[in-house]
Write an enzyme that holds these catalytic residues in place. Structure first.
Site, PDB file in Angstrom:
ATOM      1  N   ARG A   1       0.827  -1.215   0.000  1.00 57.26           N
ATOM      2  CA  ARG A   1       0.000   0.000   0.000  1.00 57.26           C
ATOM      3  C   ARG A   1       0.859   1.262   0.000  1.00 57.26           C
ATOM      4  NH1 ARG A   1      -2.371  -3.434   3.744  1.00 57.26           N
ATOM      5  NH2 ARG A   1      -1.065  -2.684   5.423  1.00 57.26           N
TER       6      ARG A   1
ATOM      7  N   CYS B   1       5.766  -2.450  25.256  1.00 65.06           N
ATOM      8  CA  CYS B   1       6.103  -1.102  25.743  1.00 65.06           C
ATOM      9  C   CYS B   1       5.958  -0.971  27.261  1.00 65.06           C
ATOM     10  CB  CYS B   1       5.254  -0.057  25.039  1.00 65.06           C
ATOM     11  SG  CYS B   1       3.592  -0.611  24.649  1.00 65.06           S
TER      12      CYS B   1
ATOM     13  N   HIS C   1       3.209   6.157  28.271  1.00 66.64           N
ATOM     14  CA  HIS C   1       2.536   5.216  29.167  1.00 66.64           C
ATOM     15  C   HIS C   1       2.932   5.542  30.612  1.00 66.64           C
ATOM     16  CE1 HIS C   1       1.311   3.053  25.714  1.00 66.64           C
ATOM     17  NE2 HIS C   1       1.890   1.895  25.912  1.00 66.64           N
TER      18      HIS C   1
HETATM   19  N1  LIG Z   1       3.085   1.576  19.461  1.00 67.55           N
HETATM   20  C1  LIG Z   1       3.734   1.093  20.493  1.00 67.55           C
HETATM   21  O1  LIG Z   1       3.801   1.697  21.594  1.00 67.55           O
HETATM   22  C2  LIG Z   1       4.441  -0.215  20.387  1.00 67.55           C
HETATM   23  C3  LIG Z   1       5.318  -0.563  21.376  1.00 67.55           C
HETATM   24  C4  LIG Z   1       5.975  -1.779  21.296  1.00 67.55           C
HETATM   25  C5  LIG Z   1       5.727  -2.588  20.220  1.00 67.55           C
HETATM   26  N2  LIG Z   1       4.856  -2.225  19.243  1.00 67.55           N
HETATM   27  C6  LIG Z   1       4.656  -3.140  18.134  1.00 67.55           C
HETATM   28  O2  LIG Z   1       5.249  -2.610  16.948  1.00 67.55           O
HETATM   29  C7  LIG Z   1       4.519  -3.019  15.805  1.00 67.55           C
HETATM   30  C8  LIG Z   1       4.084  -1.809  14.991  1.00 67.55           C
HETATM   31  O3  LIG Z   1       3.306  -0.943  15.801  1.00 67.55           O
HETATM   32  P1  LIG Z   1       2.894   0.518  15.313  1.00 67.55           P
HETATM   33  O4  LIG Z   1       2.331   1.161  16.524  1.00 67.55           O
HETATM   34  O5  LIG Z   1       4.016   1.188  14.593  1.00 67.55           O
HETATM   35  O6  LIG Z   1       1.719   0.168  14.256  1.00 67.55           O
HETATM   36  P2  LIG Z   1       1.176   1.060  13.017  1.00 67.55           P
HETATM   37  O7  LIG Z   1       1.334   2.508  13.302  1.00 67.55           O
HETATM   38  O8  LIG Z   1      -0.179   0.543  12.747  1.00 67.55           O
HETATM   39  O9  LIG Z   1       2.149   0.681  11.795  1.00 67.55           O
HETATM   40  C9  LIG Z   1       2.179  -0.616  11.211  1.00 67.55           C
HETATM   41  C10 LIG Z   1       3.293  -0.680  10.187  1.00 67.55           C
HETATM   42  O10 LIG Z   1       3.377  -2.019   9.696  1.00 67.55           O
HETATM   43  C11 LIG Z   1       3.315  -1.981   8.259  1.00 67.55           C
HETATM   44  N3  LIG Z   1       2.678  -3.173   7.717  1.00 67.55           N
HETATM   45  C12 LIG Z   1       1.429  -3.641   7.976  1.00 67.55           C
HETATM   46  N4  LIG Z   1       1.205  -4.762   7.244  1.00 67.55           N
HETATM   47  C13 LIG Z   1       2.309  -4.990   6.511  1.00 67.55           C
HETATM   48  C14 LIG Z   1       2.687  -5.974   5.564  1.00 67.55           C
HETATM   49  N5  LIG Z   1       1.862  -6.975   5.206  1.00 67.55           N
HETATM   50  N6  LIG Z   1       3.930  -5.923   4.994  1.00 67.55           N
HETATM   51  C15 LIG Z   1       4.767  -4.908   5.347  1.00 67.55           C
HETATM   52  N7  LIG Z   1       4.476  -3.937   6.242  1.00 67.55           N
HETATM   53  C16 LIG Z   1       3.261  -3.989   6.818  1.00 67.55           C
HETATM   54  C17 LIG Z   1       2.483  -0.744   7.954  1.00 67.55           C
HETATM   55  O11 LIG Z   1       2.707  -0.356   6.617  1.00 67.55           O
HETATM   56  P3  LIG Z   1       1.554   0.404   5.756  1.00 67.55           P
HETATM   57  O12 LIG Z   1       1.589   1.836   6.212  1.00 67.55           O
HETATM   58  O13 LIG Z   1       2.035   0.214   4.364  1.00 67.55           O
HETATM   59  O14 LIG Z   1       0.276  -0.282   6.066  1.00 67.55           O
HETATM   60  C18 LIG Z   1       3.074   0.234   8.973  1.00 67.55           C
HETATM   61  O15 LIG Z   1       4.310   0.717   8.524  1.00 67.55           O
HETATM   62  C19 LIG Z   1       3.361  -3.859  16.362  1.00 67.55           C
HETATM   63  O16 LIG Z   1       3.753  -5.216  16.335  1.00 67.55           O
HETATM   64  C20 LIG Z   1       3.209  -3.385  17.779  1.00 67.55           C
HETATM   65  O17 LIG Z   1       2.645  -4.356  18.606  1.00 67.55           O
HETATM   66  C21 LIG Z   1       4.223  -1.046  19.299  1.00 67.55           C
END
Ligand SMILES: NC(=O)c1ccc[n+]([C@@H]2O[C@H](COP(=O)([O-])OP(=O)(O)OC[C@H]3O[C@@H](n4cnc5c(N)ncnc54)[C@H](OP(=O)(O)O)[C@@H]3O)[C@@H](O)[C@H]2O)c1
Length: 343
Positions: free
Chosen positions: A39, A130, A242
Site C-alpha cells: 500500500r 512497551c 505510558h
Molecule cells: N506503538 C507502540 O507503543 C508499540 C510498542 C511496542 C511494540 N509495538 C509493536 O510494533 C509493531 C508496529 O506498531 P505501530 O504502533 O508502529 O503500528 P502502526 O502505526 O499501525 O504501523 C504498522 C506498520 O506495519 C506496516 N505493515 C502492515 N502490514 C504490513 C505488511 N503486510 N507488509 C509490510 N508492512 C506492513 C504498515 O505499513 P503500511 O503503512 O504500508 O500499512 C506500517 O508501517 C506492532 O507489532 C506493535 O505491537 C508497538
C-alpha cells in the site's frame, strides 16, 4: 562497506520513530532502507533532513542487509522474520511474535544486555512490550539491591500503543464529541475519548488480558523468573506516553530515600520526585524523551518492605523504537554484526 539497516513498518508509529532515533543518535549506517506494505510503496518517509522512498516488503531482497528493525505486527513478523534472518540480517522485532520463544533473546539493554549473545540460534532478537520495557528499567536497580518478591502494577497506556489507527480514533472521537457527531468505536472496544478502557489485547481464559499476561511473562524472562507480578492494563485518552502505578514488595528493607538515590544513578532512569514541592512527571512531559521517569516514590505501610512508585516513559521510544536501536548498537559494540564481525 558500512552497515546496511532496513526498517520494516517504516510508515507506522514505531517505524517513523525508529528512523528519527537512528538519525538522532548518528547510527553508524551507510544505508538505511524504509520498507512497508505494498500500500505504501513509492511514498516517502522522513529520515533526518532527507526523505526515503518506501519499498514493498514482498519485493525486497534482504541479502547484504546487516540489521532489520521490524515493526509491522505479529503476523507479518511470524512470516517474514525467519526469511529475513535466513538471508543474513539480524532481525530486531517489536511485535509479540517471538518474545517467549526460548531461542530468541528478549532484551532491554539496561537490564539484560548479556542475553543478546544468544541471538544467533534464530538470528532474531525480541523487543519487549512497551509497558514491560519501562517497568523493568525502573525495577532492575531496586531488585539488585533488595530482591523483589511481588509487584502489583496498574498501567495507564496511551492510544499510540495501538498504532496510528489508535491515535486517529482518539483524535476523531474527541472532535466528534464537541460537534455532537455519532461515535463508533473501531480500533478500541469502547469509546476512548473522555473515557478509560481496562481492556488491551484479547481476554485470556483466567479473566486477565493478553497485555497483562505479557507483562508477567516478559518481566520473568528479562528480570527474574521468581518475581510474582499481577497487572491491570488500561488504555487512557493520552496520545503518547505510558504511565504505571507500581507497588513492590521486597525481601529486604529499602527506604524511599535509598530507592531515590539508587534510581538517580541507574542507567536510563531519571528521578523527578520532590513531594515537598509536588514535583512529579506526567506523560505529556515525557513524550519525545528517551528516559524512564520515576516519581512519587514512597513507603507502602500495608506490607513488609513495600514501596510504591509512579513510572512514565514515551512508549514509542523506550517502549519500542529507542530500545530496538539500543539493541542494534549493542550488537555493533560487541562486534556481533557488521564490519567488526567480518574482521
Ligand atoms: N506503538 C507502540 O507503543 C508499540 C510498542 C511496542 C511494540 N509495538 C509493536 O510494533 C509493531 C508496529 O506498531 P505501530 O504502533 O508502529 O503500528 P502502526 O502505526 O499501525 O504501523 C504498522 C506498520 O506495519 C506496516 N505493515 C502492515 N502490514 C504490513 C505488511 N503486510 N507488509 C509490510 N508492512 C506492513 C504498515 O505499513 P503500511 O503503512 O504500508 O500499512 C506500517 O508501517 C506492532 O507489532 C506493535 O505491537 C508497538
Amino acid at each position: 562497506m558500512g552497515m546496511k539497516i532496513a526498517v520494516v513498518g517504516a510508515t507506522g508509529n514505531v517505524g517513523r520513530e525508529m528512523l528519527e532515533v537512528l538519525d538522532e543518535r548518528a547510527f553508524p549506517a551507510d544505508e538505511v532502507v524504509a520498507i512497508a506494505s505494498r500500500r505504501s510503496q513509492g511514498t516517502e518517509v522522513s529520515f533526518g533532513d532527507r526523505t526515503l522512498k518506501v519499498q514493498a516488503l514482498e519485493n525486497y531482497d534482504f541479502s547484504g542487509t546487516d540489521i532489520c528493525l521490524m515493526s509491522a505486527g505479529g503476523a507479518v513478523s511470524k512470516e517474514w522474520s525467519p526469511k529475513i534472518a535466513r538471508a543474513g540480517a539480524v532481525v530486531i522485532d517489536n511485535s509479540s511474535a517471538w518474545r517467549t520463544d526460548p531461542d530468541v533473546p528478549l532484551i532491554v539493554p539496561e537490564v539484560n544486555a548479556d542475553a543478546v549473545e544468544g541471538f544467533s540460534k534464530k538470528n532474531i532478537i525480541a523487543n519487549p512490550n512497551c509497558s514491560t520495557a519501562q517497568l523493568v528499567v525502573a525495577l532492575k536497580p531496586l531488585h539488585d539491591r533488595a530482591r523483589i518478591k511481588r509487584v502489583v502494577v496498574a498501567t495507564y497506556q496511551s492510544v499510540s500503543g495501538a498504532g496510528k489507527e489508535g491515535m486517529d480514533e482518539l483524535f476523531n472521537q474527541t472532535k466528534a464529541v464537541y460537534v455532537a457527531d455519532p461515535i463508533e468505536p473501531k480500533k478500541f472496544q469502547k469509546r476512548i475519548a473522555f473515557n478509560v478502557i481496562p481492556h488491551i489485547d484479547v481476554f485470556m481464559e483466567d479473566g486477565s488480558t493478553k497485555e497483562e499476561w505479557k507483562m508477567v511473562a516478559e518481566t520473568k524472562k528479562i528480570l527474574d523468573p521468581k518475581i510474582k507480578l499481577v497487572a491491570t492494563c488500561v488504555c487512557v485518552p493520552v496520545f503518547v506516553g505510558h504511565s504505571e502505578a507500581i507497588n513492590v514488595e521486597f525481601e529486604e528493607e529499602i527506604s524511599p530515600e535509598e530507592a531515590r538515590d539508587i534510581l538517580r544513578e541507574a542507567p536510563g532512569c531519571l528521578v523527578v520526585d520532590n513531594p515537598a514541592e509536588a514535583t512529579y512527571v506526567t506523560p505529556y512531559e515525557c513524550a519525545g524523551e528517551d528516559a524512564t521517569y520515576i516519581s512519587r516514590i514512597r513507603s507502602d505501610p500495608t506490607v513488609d518492605n513495600g514501596l510504591s512508585l509512579w513510572v512514565v516513559a514515551d512508549n514509542l521510544r523506550k517502549g519500542a523504537a529507542l530500545n530496538a536501536v539500543q539493541i542494534a548498537e549493542l550488537l555493533i559494540n560487541r562486534g556481533l554484526v557488521g564490519k567488526k564481525k567480518a574482521a
